[in-house]
Design a protein around this motif. Structure first.
Motif, PDB file in Angstrom:
ATOM      1  N   HIS A 156       0.754  -1.280  -0.052  1.00  0.00           N
ATOM      2  CA  HIS A 156       0.200   0.070   0.167  1.00  0.00           C
ATOM      3  C   HIS A 156       0.870   1.248  -0.074  1.00  0.00           C
ATOM      4  O   HIS A 156       0.353   2.170   0.322  1.00  0.00           O
TER       5      HIS A 156
ATOM      6  N   CYS B 180      -7.418   1.841  -4.789  1.00  0.00           N
ATOM      7  CA  CYS B 180      -6.921   0.405  -4.172  1.00  0.00           C
ATOM      8  C   CYS B 180      -8.163   0.350  -3.047  1.00  0.00           C
ATOM      9  O   CYS B 180      -8.593   1.392  -2.494  1.00  0.00           O
TER      10      CYS B 180
ATOM     11  N   CYS C 198      -7.680  -0.194  -0.232  1.00  0.00           N
ATOM     12  CA  CYS C 198      -7.492   0.382   1.161  1.00  0.00           C
ATOM     13  C   CYS C 198      -7.841   1.712   1.339  1.00  0.00           C
ATOM     14  O   CYS C 198      -7.918   2.549   2.323  1.00  0.00           O
TER      15      CYS C 198
ATOM     16  N   ASN D 254      -6.543   4.275  -0.662  1.00  0.00           N
ATOM     17  CA  ASN D 254      -5.599   4.876  -1.363  1.00  0.00           C
ATOM     18  C   ASN D 254      -5.679   5.047  -2.845  1.00  0.00           C
ATOM     19  O   ASN D 254      -6.179   3.824  -3.429  1.00  0.00           O
TER      20      ASN D 254
ATOM     21  N   CYS E 235      -1.555   2.315  -5.137  1.00  0.00           N
ATOM     22  CA  CYS E 235      -0.586   1.468  -4.295  1.00  0.00           C
ATOM     23  C   CYS E 235       0.159   0.511  -5.297  1.00  0.00           C
ATOM     24  O   CYS E 235      -0.257  -0.036  -6.259  1.00  0.00           O
TER      25      CYS E 235
END
Ligand SMILES: [Zn+2]
Length: 377
Positions: free
Chosen positions: A236, A246, A248, A250, A253
């Motif tokens: 990440h 992504c 996550c 963000n 990544c």
């Protein structure tokens, strides 16, 4: 008290390392080699005799010329089960105290958000160990999972590529009547690499390239997990500002570009294929086409830049890359090209630091299986 307990464990580890590498020994040889008192050696020898991981083999003449009671290491008397869980596959292994494989199995299924996940694991474990006469020798079950785990509560907490409804692994413990240990897959990988290479590299990282990308880190001989058990989530790190979104939260990544899933996706898109497996990139020779070469150039450059950043932060003495891609390194000169990418500056010069795992994509399986032996290792 805590300090005493830790010291005791350290002494036990040292004696275990000695006996597992010497195979035959007497108390004198251990006391001399490790500079331990006779009573300390006797205490642990008694404990190991009770566990039957050593046996008396009689009075044999030692180096001093005197006959003394000699023991033999018996690694097959304690066994352990390891499970590696991936999004669409589980691997099972049974090993002995030496980390040697006794039995192995691989099952394909789609576990993503599967409500019956723990039931499935129990069923497969029962099949795997069906009619196994030495069940009582099994010390426990270690499970490597692709995400953040809590070994105290036995819960699978966070997975970015992998979610589970049934997160509670305590169920497996109850059903199998064996202790269960949980570990993140990259940590399992570094744990195995560290132990199976005889603890040589005390600042070591294992970069796991699988459905996601992650790193397990050993610093000064100890697993470093950080304050929230999230150290090493290099998948990440942003490699492209404002790049692909992504899971996550963000953007750009590393694992959106360099996980197995992402690499396969890039080839599928480029060659307009409905389905493709990682190995087919090489068996269909897609990697030798101009477009394929371009995809792999990008892959190596992003991966190399992330590993370089990692090395600049930690100054490690060994970095081991593991995952299915290890089986195809010769196909695209991966080793040399990744090394050239990572070791391109005045701080990162020694390219022997970077290696590819001898265990392919199974280091984490061995790491999981070694967990129940933690008290010895
Ligand atoms: Zn991410």
């Amino acid at each position: 008290m805590f300090y005493q307990k830790k010291e005791k464990l350290k002494n036990k580890n040292k004696i275990f390392k000695f006996i597992s590498s010497h195979k035959e020994f007497n108390k004198q040889s251990i006391a001399e080699a490790l500079d331990f008192s006779f009573p300390t050696v006797t205490k642990f020898i008694d404990e190991f005799l009770k566990l039957e991981i050593i046996n008396e083999i009689g009075f044999i003449e030692g180096k001093s010329g005197r006959k003394s009671l000699t023991y033999r290491f018996n690694p097959n008397n304690l066994l352990s089960v390891g499970i590696k869980v991936e999004v669409n596959r589980i691997n099972l292994i049974l090993i002995n105290l030496n980390g040697q494989e006794i039995k192995k199995s691989e099952i394909y299924n789609n576990f993503f958000n599967d409500v019956n996940f723990v039931n499935f694991i129990v069923t497969e474990l029962k099949k795997f160990l069906y009619n196994f006469s030495d069940y009582k020798k099994i010390r426990g079950i270690g499970i490597s999972l692709p995400g953040i785990v809590n070994d105290i509560t036995k819960q699978f907490e966070i997975g970015t590529n992998f979610q589970l409804f049934s997160k509670d692994m305590k169920f497996i413990e109850d059903e199998m009547q064996l202790p269960v240990y949980l570990i993140n897959e990259a940590n399992a990988g570094v744990f195995a690499e560290y132990i199976l290479s005889n603890y040589i590299h005390d600042n070591l990282a294992y970069i796991s390239i699988d459905t996601g990308v992650g790193a397990g880190i050993i610093i000064n001989g100890k697993l470093y997990q950080g304050s929230h058990s999230q150290a090493g989530e290099i998948g990440h790190i942003s490699v492209i500002p404002n790049g692909k979104k992504c899971s996550c939260g963000n953007f750009g990544c590393l694992e959106r570009y360099c996980s197995n899933t992402s690499l396969v996706e890039s080839f599928k898109n480029e060659f307009k294929l409905e389905s493709l497996k990682l190995y087919e990139i090489f068996s269909l020779k897609l990697h030798e086409t101009e477009q394929g070469k371009e995809i792999l150039n990008t892959y190596i450059s992003y991966l190399g830049s992330a590993i370089r950043t990692f090395q600049l932060i930690f100054d490690l003495n060994k970095i081991i890359v593991g995952g299915e891609i290890c089986y195809f390194t010769d196909e695209f000169n991966f080793k040399e090209r990744l090394k050239a990418e990572v070791f391109n500056n005045i701080f990162c010069k020694d390219d022997t630091i970077l290696e590819f795992s001898r265990h392919g994509d199974l280091s984490n399986l061995f790491g999981a299986a070694l967990l129940p032996f933690k008290e010895f290792l």
